[in-house]
Motif scaffolding. Structure first.
Motif, PDB file in Angstrom:
ATOM      1  N   UNK A  44       8.613  14.021  11.827  1.00  0.00           N
ATOM      2  CA  UNK A  44       7.253  13.475  11.730  1.00  0.00           C
ATOM      3  C   UNK A  44       7.179  12.467  10.595  1.00  0.00           C
ATOM      4  N   UNK A  45       7.740  12.834   9.445  1.00  0.00           N
ATOM      5  CA  UNK A  45       7.726  11.946   8.289  1.00  0.00           C
ATOM      6  C   UNK A  45       8.490  10.658   8.579  1.00  0.00           C
ATOM      7  N   UNK A  46       9.611  10.767   9.283  1.00  0.00           N
ATOM      8  CA  UNK A  46      10.402   9.579   9.646  1.00  0.00           C
ATOM      9  C   UNK A  46       9.574   8.632  10.516  1.00  0.00           C
ATOM     10  N   UNK A  47       8.856   9.192  11.472  1.00  0.00           N
ATOM     11  CA  UNK A  47       8.049   8.364  12.365  1.00  0.00           C
ATOM     12  C   UNK A  47       6.889   7.711  11.619  1.00  0.00           C
ATOM     13  N   UNK A  48       6.233   8.477  10.739  1.00  0.00           N
ATOM     14  CA  UNK A  48       5.116   7.916   9.970  1.00  0.00           C
ATOM     15  C   UNK A  48       5.601   6.789   9.057  1.00  0.00           C
ATOM     16  N   UNK A  49       6.780   6.977   8.450  1.00  0.00           N
ATOM     17  CA  UNK A  49       7.309   5.933   7.567  1.00  0.00           C
ATOM     18  C   UNK A  49       7.694   4.687   8.370  1.00  0.00           C
ATOM     19  N   UNK A  50       8.242   4.899   9.559  1.00  0.00           N
ATOM     20  CA  UNK A  50       8.590   3.766  10.418  1.00  0.00           C
ATOM     21  C   UNK A  50       7.334   2.980  10.801  1.00  0.00           C
ATOM     22  N   UNK A  51       6.280   3.700  11.095  1.00  0.00           N
ATOM     23  CA  UNK A  51       5.009   3.055  11.429  1.00  0.00           C
ATOM     24  C   UNK A  51       4.481   2.268  10.238  1.00  0.00           C
ATOM     25  N   UNK A 110      -4.782   5.873   6.174  1.00  0.00           N
ATOM     26  CA  UNK A 110      -4.792   7.220   6.746  1.00  0.00           C
ATOM     27  C   UNK A 110      -3.368   7.756   6.855  1.00  0.00           C
ATOM     28  N   UNK A 111      -2.438   6.909   7.278  1.00  0.00           N
ATOM     29  CA  UNK A 111      -1.042   7.331   7.377  1.00  0.00           C
ATOM     30  C   UNK A 111      -0.445   7.516   5.985  1.00  0.00           C
ATOM     31  N   UNK A 112      -0.798   6.624   5.062  1.00  0.00           N
ATOM     32  CA  UNK A 112      -0.343   6.784   3.681  1.00  0.00           C
ATOM     33  C   UNK A 112      -0.811   8.132   3.132  1.00  0.00           C
ATOM     34  N   UNK A 113      -2.060   8.472   3.386  1.00  0.00           N
ATOM     35  CA  UNK A 113      -2.604   9.751   2.934  1.00  0.00           C
ATOM     36  C   UNK A 113      -1.875  10.914   3.591  1.00  0.00           C
ATOM     37  N   UNK A 114      -1.581  10.786   4.880  1.00  0.00           N
ATOM     38  CA  UNK A 114      -0.871  11.837   5.607  1.00  0.00           C
ATOM     39  C   UNK A 114       0.502  12.096   4.978  1.00  0.00           C
ATOM     40  N   UNK A 115       1.220  11.019   4.676  1.00  0.00           N
ATOM     41  CA  UNK A 115       2.534  11.174   4.051  1.00  0.00           C
ATOM     42  C   UNK A 115       2.412  11.809   2.669  1.00  0.00           C
ATOM     43  N   UNK A 167       2.354   8.004  -2.976  1.00  0.00           N
ATOM     44  CA  UNK A 167       1.653   7.640  -1.739  1.00  0.00           C
ATOM     45  C   UNK A 167       0.149   7.491  -1.976  1.00  0.00           C
ATOM     46  N   UNK A 168      -0.445   8.428  -2.702  1.00  0.00           N
ATOM     47  CA  UNK A 168      -1.886   8.354  -2.930  1.00  0.00           C
ATOM     48  C   UNK A 168      -2.240   7.087  -3.727  1.00  0.00           C
ATOM     49  N   UNK A 169      -1.392   6.758  -4.707  1.00  0.00           N
ATOM     50  CA  UNK A 169      -1.628   5.532  -5.474  1.00  0.00           C
ATOM     51  C   UNK A 169      -1.468   4.298  -4.597  1.00  0.00           C
ATOM     52  N   UNK A 170      -0.501   4.352  -3.683  1.00  0.00           N
ATOM     53  CA  UNK A 170      -0.312   3.241  -2.746  1.00  0.00           C
ATOM     54  C   UNK A 170      -1.559   3.042  -1.891  1.00  0.00           C
ATOM     55  N   UNK A 171      -2.133   4.137  -1.420  1.00  0.00           N
ATOM     56  CA  UNK A 171      -3.342   4.059  -0.616  1.00  0.00           C
ATOM     57  C   UNK A 171      -4.513   3.510  -1.408  1.00  0.00           C
ATOM     58  N   UNK A 172      -4.625   3.932  -2.660  1.00  0.00           N
ATOM     59  CA  UNK A 172      -5.731   3.488  -3.502  1.00  0.00           C
ATOM     60  C   UNK A 172      -5.599   2.022  -3.902  1.00  0.00           C
ATOM     61  N   UNK A 173      -4.399   1.488  -3.810  1.00  0.00           N
ATOM     62  CA  UNK A 173      -4.199   0.074  -4.145  1.00  0.00           C
ATOM     63  C   UNK A 173      -4.656  -0.858  -3.028  1.00  0.00           C
ATOM     64  N   UNK A 174      -4.909  -0.283  -1.843  1.00  0.00           N
ATOM     65  CA  UNK A 174      -5.378  -1.087  -0.710  1.00  0.00           C
ATOM     66  C   UNK A 174      -6.861  -1.382  -0.905  1.00  0.00           C
ATOM     67  N   UNK A 175      -7.215  -2.626  -0.833  1.00  0.00           N
ATOM     68  CA  UNK A 175      -8.609  -3.028  -1.058  1.00  0.00           C
ATOM     69  C   UNK A 175      -9.527  -2.456   0.022  1.00  0.00           C
ATOM     70  N   UNK A 176     -10.638  -1.881  -0.398  1.00  0.00           N
ATOM     71  CA  UNK A 176     -11.644  -1.322   0.515  1.00  0.00           C
ATOM     72  C   UNK A 176     -11.066  -0.251   1.438  1.00  0.00           C
ATOM     73  N   UNK A 177     -10.211   0.599   0.897  1.00  0.00           N
ATOM     74  CA  UNK A 177      -9.656   1.706   1.689  1.00  0.00           C
ATOM     75  C   UNK A 177     -10.786   2.596   2.180  1.00  0.00           C
TER      76      UNK A 177
END
Length: 329
Positions: A232-239, A248-253, A269-279
């Motif tokens: 599952x993690x491999x597929x989410x990372x590929x996506x 949402x996928x970043x949060x899932x990972x 991962x959470x920091x990566x998600x928070x770096x996205x503008x208007x998440x």
């Protein structure tokens, strides 16, 4: 001390801002001036800012001001504003006004599938199931080959606890058919929703092999269902390689890493998600990051992050209690 499971999986919101597909105003002859177009865009942006910050009444007022600038022919801009206005009305609790906005869209264009779906979602939220089902039926009648429409309706019904009608819409969607990669992806999604994991795996793998990269996300869900976290993690990372801002996928990972006790990776991962503008799921990402620091044993950082969270969401009583707990650590 036993670690609390604070990691929340993202869920689809009831109503989202839709692409413009209809007209709702009968306009006077003539065109708006350049200055009016400028004002319209400015008011629209104010409304969006208010919507983002939770000031819904102010957002509605700003969107009304934006619409008032247009005295001539209506463009996609006005349609976009109208959908955002309906969203703001819903979030502000102005349910009748929200319904009226969608109804105006439908009265102008009775084949507006998106407006039917959104109005039906509001009815369903208000437990007016008869009206909701009528709108959902009208939505698929207007756009009967749209897999996504059937699936979104099924999602709404599932969230409302109506599993019988959920399955009816999934069965209807299955009849659309198609052998192209996108159709195979949707067939896989439907099969997974129906508990047919082997069929879902077959269709989604075929879709991925045909170049449909979005199928990697759905395959991740299949592997999650099969309790195969590694695949599952491999597929989410590929996506995520091709959809780098899907928070949402970043949060899932991040959640998966945290559940494995790998808090450093989770925090990344959470920091990566928070770096996205208007998440869209910023609040959830912030809470999950705090939980990761806490479970890691870094209470000082968790405390700092909690203070930042409460500055943005002071009404969160659960977080207020958690902040008190962190003060004792």
């Amino acid at each position: 001390m036993k670690k609390r499971n604070k990691y929340k999986k993202t869920r689809r919101v009831l109503i989202g801002a839709a692409a413009a597909t209809a007209l709702i105003f009968v306009c006077a002859a003539g065109c708006s001036s350049g200055k009016q177009a400028e004002n319209e865009e400015a008011y629209r942006q104010i409304g969006l800012n208010n919507l983002q910050s939770g000031e819904y009444a102010e957002a509605v007022e700003a969107f009304d001001q934006a619409l008032a600038q247009r005295i001539g022919r209506i463009s996609d801009m006005e349609i976009d504003i109208c959908y955002y206005k309906a969203l703001a009305q819903f979030k502000n609790g102005d349910i009748e006004d929200c319904l009226a906005t969608y109804t105006a869209l439908i009265e102008y264009d009775d084949k507006n599938a998106e407006a039917y779906f959104l109005r039906g979602s509001v009815y369903l939220n208000q437990q007016k199931n008869k009206e909701a089902l009528a709108d959902f039926a009208a939505a698929v009648k207007a756009d009967d080959k749209n897999y996504q429409m059937y699936i979104e309706i099924a999602d709404a019904l599932a969230a409302a606890g109506d599993s019988e009608n959920e399955q009816i819409y999934l069965n209807q969607a299955q009849q659309i058919g198609g052998k192209d990669a996108e159709s195979l992806r949707y067939q896989g999604i439907i099969a997974l929703r129906q508990g047919k994991t082997d069929e879902a795996l077959k269709n989604l793998t075929a879709a991925l092999n045909d170049g449909d990269d979005e199928s990697s996300l759905e395959l991740g869900k299949v592997y999650m269902e099969q309790k195969d976290a590694q695949k599952a993690s491999e597929m989410f990372r590929a996506y995520l390689e091709k959809h780098k801002e899907d928070t949402e996928v970043i949060n899932q990972l991040g959640c998966m890493a945290a559940e494995d006790g790998d808090y450093d990776t989770a925090i990344t991962y959470f920091e990566q998600g928070l770096s996205v503008e208007n998440a869209a799921n910023k609040r959830e990402l912030m809470k999950n990051e705090i939980a990761a620091y806490e479970n890691k044993g870094d209470f000082q950082t968790a405390k700092t992050k909690m203070e930042e969270y409460l500055q943005s969401y002071p009404e969160d009583e659960t977080a207020q209690r958690e902040a008190v707990f962190l003060q004792t650590r």
